[in-house]
Design an enzyme around this catalytic site. Structure first.
Site, short mmCIF file in Angstrom:
data_model
loop_
_atom_site.label_atom_id
_atom_site.label_comp_id
_atom_site.label_asym_id
_atom_site.label_seq_id
_atom_site.Cartn_x
_atom_site.Cartn_y
_atom_site.Cartn_z
N ARG A 38 8.31 18.94 -4.20
CA ARG A 38 8.83 18.79 -2.84
C ARG A 38 9.83 19.93 -2.64
O ARG A 38 10.91 19.93 -3.23
CB ARG A 38 9.50 17.43 -2.66
CG ARG A 38 8.53 16.26 -2.85
CD ARG A 38 9.19 14.95 -2.45
NE ARG A 38 8.38 13.80 -2.82
CZ ARG A 38 7.35 13.34 -2.14
NH1 ARG A 38 6.98 13.96 -1.03
NH2 ARG A 38 6.68 12.28 -2.53
N GLY A 91 0.19 15.06 1.93
CA GLY A 91 0.40 14.09 2.99
C GLY A 91 0.88 14.72 4.28
O GLY A 91 0.72 15.93 4.50
N THR A 126 -2.87 11.47 -0.95
CA THR A 126 -1.67 10.65 -1.17
C THR A 126 -2.11 9.21 -1.37
O THR A 126 -3.10 8.77 -0.77
CB THR A 126 -0.70 10.73 0.02
OG1 THR A 126 0.33 9.73 -0.14
CG2 THR A 126 -1.39 10.47 1.35
N ASP A 154 -0.34 6.74 -0.38
CA ASP A 154 0.30 5.94 0.67
C ASP A 154 -0.64 5.61 1.83
O ASP A 154 -0.37 4.69 2.59
CB ASP A 154 1.53 6.67 1.21
CG ASP A 154 2.58 6.91 0.15
OD1 ASP A 154 2.65 6.11 -0.81
OD2 ASP A 154 3.34 7.90 0.26
N ARG A 156 0.35 -12.47 -12.06
CA ARG A 156 -0.09 -13.83 -11.73
C ARG A 156 -0.21 -14.67 -13.00
O ARG A 156 0.19 -15.84 -13.03
CB ARG A 156 -1.44 -13.76 -11.01
CG ARG A 156 -2.11 -15.09 -10.74
CD ARG A 156 -1.54 -15.79 -9.55
NE ARG A 156 -1.75 -15.02 -8.33
CZ ARG A 156 -1.17 -15.31 -7.17
NH1 ARG A 156 -0.34 -16.35 -7.09
NH2 ARG A 156 -1.38 -14.58 -6.10
N MET A 207 4.47 1.04 -3.70
CA MET A 207 4.70 2.29 -2.98
C MET A 207 4.03 2.28 -1.61
O MET A 207 3.27 1.39 -1.27
CB MET A 207 4.23 3.48 -3.81
CG MET A 207 5.18 3.87 -4.92
SD MET A 207 4.61 5.36 -5.77
CE MET A 207 6.08 5.75 -6.74
N ARG A 215 5.88 4.45 0.99
CA ARG A 215 6.91 5.02 1.87
C ARG A 215 7.14 4.09 3.05
O ARG A 215 7.62 2.99 2.87
CB ARG A 215 6.51 6.43 2.33
CG ARG A 215 6.54 7.46 1.23
CD ARG A 215 6.92 8.82 1.72
NE ARG A 215 6.14 9.25 2.86
CZ ARG A 215 6.48 10.24 3.66
NH1 ARG A 215 7.58 10.91 3.46
NH2 ARG A 215 5.71 10.58 4.69
N GLY A 251 -4.29 -11.85 -3.89
CA GLY A 251 -3.97 -13.22 -3.53
C GLY A 251 -2.49 -13.52 -3.42
O GLY A 251 -2.05 -14.66 -3.65
N GLU A 261 8.07 -0.55 -0.77
CA GLU A 261 9.33 0.10 -1.15
C GLU A 261 10.18 0.44 0.08
O GLU A 261 9.68 0.54 1.19
CB GLU A 261 9.04 1.38 -1.94
CG GLU A 261 8.27 2.42 -1.14
CD GLU A 261 7.93 3.66 -1.95
OE1 GLU A 261 8.54 3.87 -3.01
OE2 GLU A 261 7.05 4.43 -1.51
#
Length: 320
Positions: free
Chosen positions: A73, A103, A126, A128, A155, A170, A172, A186, A223
């Site tokens: 980034r 993204g 991505t 997301d 579970r 995740m 964003r 579920g 998140e």
């Protein structure tokens, strides 16, 4: 006529990025187009960190997670003076066009470069699934399998200990991954950015579930909505039931891409080269109703935001 292109991966990595790289490189070389791999995203573009890619570099990438080009980034790329240095490096290397995998942030950078005279094609990579102009992004379905597997395991232990489990996923500011994973796993309760978060309302729903006789349950939450550890303590205090929070974190970005992501990556990589050969620039690629499509990047960023699947959320609530 295009003789040389550059390719980079930017932002958070996702399973299938390597498959896109493989598809782009092989298709380009089949059309006698050289491909420069740009390392570590836009930072590599700025630092002139590039290498010629051949068949041998990408032959075994289809099933490999991550990205061989590295990613980062690089916030300084928002500055025009930084982009001008990157563009000088592009011209020095005689690169005719860039293919950018990432993204929405990567798309914005691609749009900047296109407006500054460097033709770009964006490919959505991505987990997301929050990218404009596409139903699905490369990596989303692999991450979905990873999250569902984690929910299944939670579970098992939640049932054994009659426990409430909170799992942070995740995404964003997009709830697609959480919503789909919660349905497939579920999960009794779903908390996503698209719906206003009300801690007290969530507690009330959990208390109703306990009164129905449910001895364990799972809360799936995207998140950035709240501190899940504090939420777990709050729920435990109010319900007197042991409550644990699990943050899946970066494990969601890793692993071999599932078949769908490999197929989607291959189709999009081929399509990117086809667009370039037809003279297109400033485009982003997507899949809509299983058809590979393209849009003007600027238009997609402004007018093709992801549509929240509210009907899906409402229908699944009827089960619980």
């Amino acid at each position: 006529m295009i003789k040389k292109i550059g390719i980079l991966t930017s932002g958070g990595d996702s399973p299938g990025m390597n498959a896109i790289i493989r598809s782009v490189v092989c298709t380009a070389l089949n059309h006698n187009i050289e491909v420069k791999g740009i390392y570590n995203g836009f930072l590599g573009l700025y630092n002139n960190d590039m290498k010629l890619l051949k068949y041998s570099h990408v032959a075994n990438l289809l099933n490999q997670g991550g990205t061989i080009l590295g990613s980062s980034r690089f916030l300084e790329f928002k500055l025009e003076k930084t982009r001008k240095i990157a563009i000088k490096n592009i011209y020095k290397r005689k690169i005719d066009c860039l293919i950018i995998i990432g993204g929405d942030g990567s798309y914005k950078a691609a749009n900047f470069l296109t407006n500054m005279g460097v033709p770009c094609i964006g490919i959505p990579g991505t987990i997301d699934n929050d990218v404009s102009g596409t139903d699905y992004t490369v990596g989303y379905f692999t991450a979905l399998e990873t999250v569902v597997d984690a929910i299944d395991k939670l579970r098992d232990t939640s049932a054994s200990h009659h426990r409430i489990s909170i799992i942070e996923i995740m995404g964003r500011y997009c709830g697609d991954l959480t919503l789909s994973a919660a349905i497939a796993g579920g999960c009794e309760f779903i908390v996503i950015p698209e719906i206003i978060y009300q801690k007290e309302l969530l507690l009330l729903e959990i208390q109703k579930s306990i009164k129905k006789g449910n001895k364990h349950s799972i809360v799936a939450i995207t998140e950035h909505i709240c501190d899940v550890n504090k939420l777990a303590k709050y729920i435990q205090k109010k319900t007197f039931k042991e409550t644990r929070a699990t943050i899946l974190g970066h494990i969601q970005r890793g692993g071999k891409p599932v078949a769908y992501d490999r197929i989607l990556a291959s189709r999009m990589g081929i399509y990117a080269i086809q667009l370039l050969l037809k003279g297109y620039k400033g485009q982003c690629i997507g899949v809509i109703n299983n058809k590979i499509v393209h849009h003007n990047i600027n238009y997609a960023l402004k007018n093709m935001k992801k549509i929240f699947k509210k009907d899906l959320l409402n229908s699944i609530k009827k089960i619980y």
